[in-house]
Design a protein around this motif. Structure first.
Motif, PDB file in Angstrom:
ATOM      1  N   GLU A 233     -10.553   1.964   3.245  1.00  0.00           N
ATOM      2  CA  GLU A 233     -10.916   0.548   3.129  1.00  0.00           C
ATOM      3  C   GLU A 233      -9.701  -0.365   3.080  1.00  0.00           C
ATOM      4  O   GLU A 233      -9.751  -1.504   3.560  1.00  0.00           O
ATOM      5  N   ARG A 234      -8.615   0.105   2.500  1.00  0.00           N
ATOM      6  CA  ARG A 234      -7.406  -0.725   2.403  1.00  0.00           C
ATOM      7  C   ARG A 234      -6.832  -0.974   3.801  1.00  0.00           C
ATOM      8  O   ARG A 234      -6.464  -2.109   4.138  1.00  0.00           O
ATOM      9  N   ILE A 235      -6.747   0.080   4.612  1.00  0.00           N
ATOM     10  CA  ILE A 235      -6.246  -0.079   5.982  1.00  0.00           C
ATOM     11  C   ILE A 235      -7.180  -0.983   6.779  1.00  0.00           C
ATOM     12  O   ILE A 235      -6.723  -1.869   7.517  1.00  0.00           O
ATOM     13  N   ALA A 236      -8.469  -0.785   6.643  1.00  0.00           N
ATOM     14  CA  ALA A 236      -9.437  -1.594   7.392  1.00  0.00           C
ATOM     15  C   ALA A 236      -9.298  -3.076   7.037  1.00  0.00           C
ATOM     16  O   ALA A 236      -9.361  -3.951   7.917  1.00  0.00           O
ATOM     17  N   ALA A 237      -9.101  -3.362   5.757  1.00  0.00           N
ATOM     18  CA  ALA A 237      -9.004  -4.756   5.318  1.00  0.00           C
ATOM     19  C   ALA A 237      -7.733  -5.420   5.855  1.00  0.00           C
ATOM     20  O   ALA A 237      -7.767  -6.562   6.344  1.00  0.00           O
TER      21      ALA A 237
ATOM     22  N   SER B 273      -8.927   9.678   8.129  1.00  0.00           N
ATOM     23  CA  SER B 273      -8.320   8.525   7.450  1.00  0.00           C
ATOM     24  C   SER B 273      -8.273   7.299   8.355  1.00  0.00           C
ATOM     25  O   SER B 273      -8.416   6.162   7.897  1.00  0.00           O
ATOM     26  N   ILE B 274      -8.012   7.528   9.639  1.00  0.00           N
ATOM     27  CA  ILE B 274      -7.989   6.429  10.608  1.00  0.00           C
ATOM     28  C   ILE B 274      -8.809   6.828  11.832  1.00  0.00           C
ATOM     29  O   ILE B 274      -9.034   8.021  12.057  1.00  0.00           O
TER      30      ILE B 274
ATOM     31  N   TYR C 134       0.842  -1.203   0.000  1.00  0.00           N
ATOM     32  CA  TYR C 134       0.000   0.000   0.000  1.00  0.00           C
ATOM     33  C   TYR C 134       0.877   1.253   0.000  1.00  0.00           C
ATOM     34  O   TYR C 134       0.621   2.214  -0.734  1.00  0.00           O
ATOM     35  N   ALA C 135       1.932   1.241   0.817  1.00  0.00           N
ATOM     36  CA  ALA C 135       2.836   2.394   0.864  1.00  0.00           C
ATOM     37  C   ALA C 135       3.493   2.618  -0.497  1.00  0.00           C
ATOM     38  O   ALA C 135       3.618   3.763  -0.960  1.00  0.00           O
ATOM     39  N   ALA C 136       3.919   1.533  -1.150  1.00  0.00           N
ATOM     40  CA  ALA C 136       4.592   1.657  -2.452  1.00  0.00           C
ATOM     41  C   ALA C 136       3.651   2.254  -3.496  1.00  0.00           C
ATOM     42  O   ALA C 136       4.074   3.068  -4.335  1.00  0.00           O
ATOM     43  N   GLU C 137       2.382   1.883  -3.456  1.00  0.00           N
ATOM     44  CA  GLU C 137       1.417   2.453  -4.395  1.00  0.00           C
ATOM     45  C   GLU C 137       1.286   3.957  -4.190  1.00  0.00           C
ATOM     46  O   GLU C 137       1.158   4.720  -5.145  1.00  0.00           O
ATOM     47  N   ARG C 138       1.342   4.380  -2.938  1.00  0.00           N
ATOM     48  CA  ARG C 138       1.211   5.810  -2.644  1.00  0.00           C
ATOM     49  C   ARG C 138       2.492   6.571  -3.037  1.00  0.00           C
ATOM     50  O   ARG C 138       2.414   7.700  -3.518  1.00  0.00           O
ATOM     51  N   ILE C 139       3.650   5.954  -2.843  1.00  0.00           N
ATOM     52  CA  ILE C 139       4.905   6.594  -3.233  1.00  0.00           C
ATOM     53  C   ILE C 139       4.967   6.740  -4.755  1.00  0.00           C
ATOM     54  O   ILE C 139       5.379   7.771  -5.289  1.00  0.00           O
ATOM     55  N   ASN C 140       4.548   5.658  -5.460  1.00  0.00           N
ATOM     56  CA  ASN C 140       4.322   5.715  -6.906  1.00  0.00           C
ATOM     57  C   ASN C 140       5.532   6.217  -7.705  1.00  0.00           C
ATOM     58  O   ASN C 140       5.407   7.081  -8.575  1.00  0.00           O
ATOM     59  N   ASP C 141       6.707   5.685  -7.388  1.00  0.00           N
ATOM     60  CA  ASP C 141       7.890   6.039  -8.175  1.00  0.00           C
ATOM     61  C   ASP C 141       8.630   4.788  -8.649  1.00  0.00           C
ATOM     62  O   ASP C 141       9.830   4.834  -8.927  1.00  0.00           O
ATOM     63  N   GLY C 142       7.901   3.660  -8.722  1.00  0.00           N
ATOM     64  CA  GLY C 142       8.522   2.406  -9.120  1.00  0.00           C
ATOM     65  C   GLY C 142       8.958   1.558  -7.945  1.00  0.00           C
ATOM     66  O   GLY C 142       9.376   0.409  -8.112  1.00  0.00           O
TER      67      GLY C 142
END
Length: 253
Positions: free
Chosen positions: A121-125, A188-189, A58-66
């Motif tokens: 929803e991602r954190i909750a899951a 968010s939380i 999830y963190a990598a998707e948010r950083i979004n630099d590869g």
């Protein structure tokens, strides 16, 4: 130390704490006092690796630099890790390891119990899935703390010594961070302001059953994992944990 937005910082802190604690548990391979306990610690470690991967993805998707989960786990230097100081401390004897496990489990249990109701929803899951595992982890470590604390004179003394070794690092479990406060205010939380009191109540209850002494509240000091200021132990741990990926960069886990 690269600073990200508050939610990404929060995700990295959860992922780093789970991964570093798992690495410490894996150091018991071939050294545990009984085969069943070795298997038990390895199973807890594998659960934590799975949790770390979920937070990292999830963190990598948010950083979004590869960046991906592997890079976050194995290609960052010591100062880039946000894990709790507690989990990077050496295993010590079995009493130290189980005391550390109990402190971490109680913190994770109360944290994930709240995060499963996050609007994100991602954190909750991830929290909902992880909480099932952590509930078992906490039950197991609680039983060991009570068994050793209220056991023989030697086991009781070793538990008291373990608490002395680890207690000062628990200040991060009871501090109220600006990042979490901001995430809570943004929706968010869920509100985490009660987390320190809940963690302390669990420790008080279990220590009373185990006939162990509850120390005074710990104070913060110059080290701070949130700013990358770690103890001398993390660098050595990372040198071993990251060797394969550093030597063979395209290896996958």
């Amino acid at each position: 130390m690269t600073k990200y937005d508050e939610l990404t910082e929060f995700l990295l802190r959860l992922g780093d704490s789970a991964l570093i604690h798992a690495q410490r548990l894996c150091e018991w391979t071939g050294r545990a006092p009984a085969l069943e306990e070795e298997m038990g610690m390895m199973n807890v470690g594998l659960d934590l690796v799975g949790q770390a991967r979920n937070w990292y993805e999830y963190a990598a998707e948010r950083i979004n630099d590869g960046t991906d989960a592997d890079a976050l786990a194995f290609r960052r230097d010591e100062r880039a890790f946000r894990n709790l100081l507690l989990v990077e401390q050496p295993n010590g004897d079995f009493a130290v390891t189980m005391t550390k496990q109990f402190f971490f489990d109680a913190w994770q249990f109360h944290l994930l119990t709240r995060l499963k109701d996050a609007k994100d929803e991602r954190i909750a899951a991830i929290a909902t899935k992880s909480l099932k595992e952590v509930t078992y982890h906490l039950r197991r470590s609680t039983q060991w703390v009570e068994r050793l604390g209220d056991g023989t004179e030697e086991s009781h003394q070793r538990m008291e010594k373990a608490i002395d070794v680890l207690w000062r690092f628990t200040f991060e479990l009871v501090e109220k961070s600006d990042t979490e406060l901001a995430l809570s205010e943004s929706g968010s939380i869920p509100d985490l302001t009660a987390l320190p009191e809940l963690w302390q109540a669990t420790v008080n209850e279990v220590f009373a059953t185990a006939t162990l002494t509850v120390p005074d509240a710990p104070s913060s000091f110059y080290l701070s994992a949130r700013t990358g200021m770690h103890s001398e132990h993390l660098g050595i741990l990372l040198a071993e944990m990251q060797f394969l990926q550093r030597a063979y960069p395209d290896a996958s886990w």
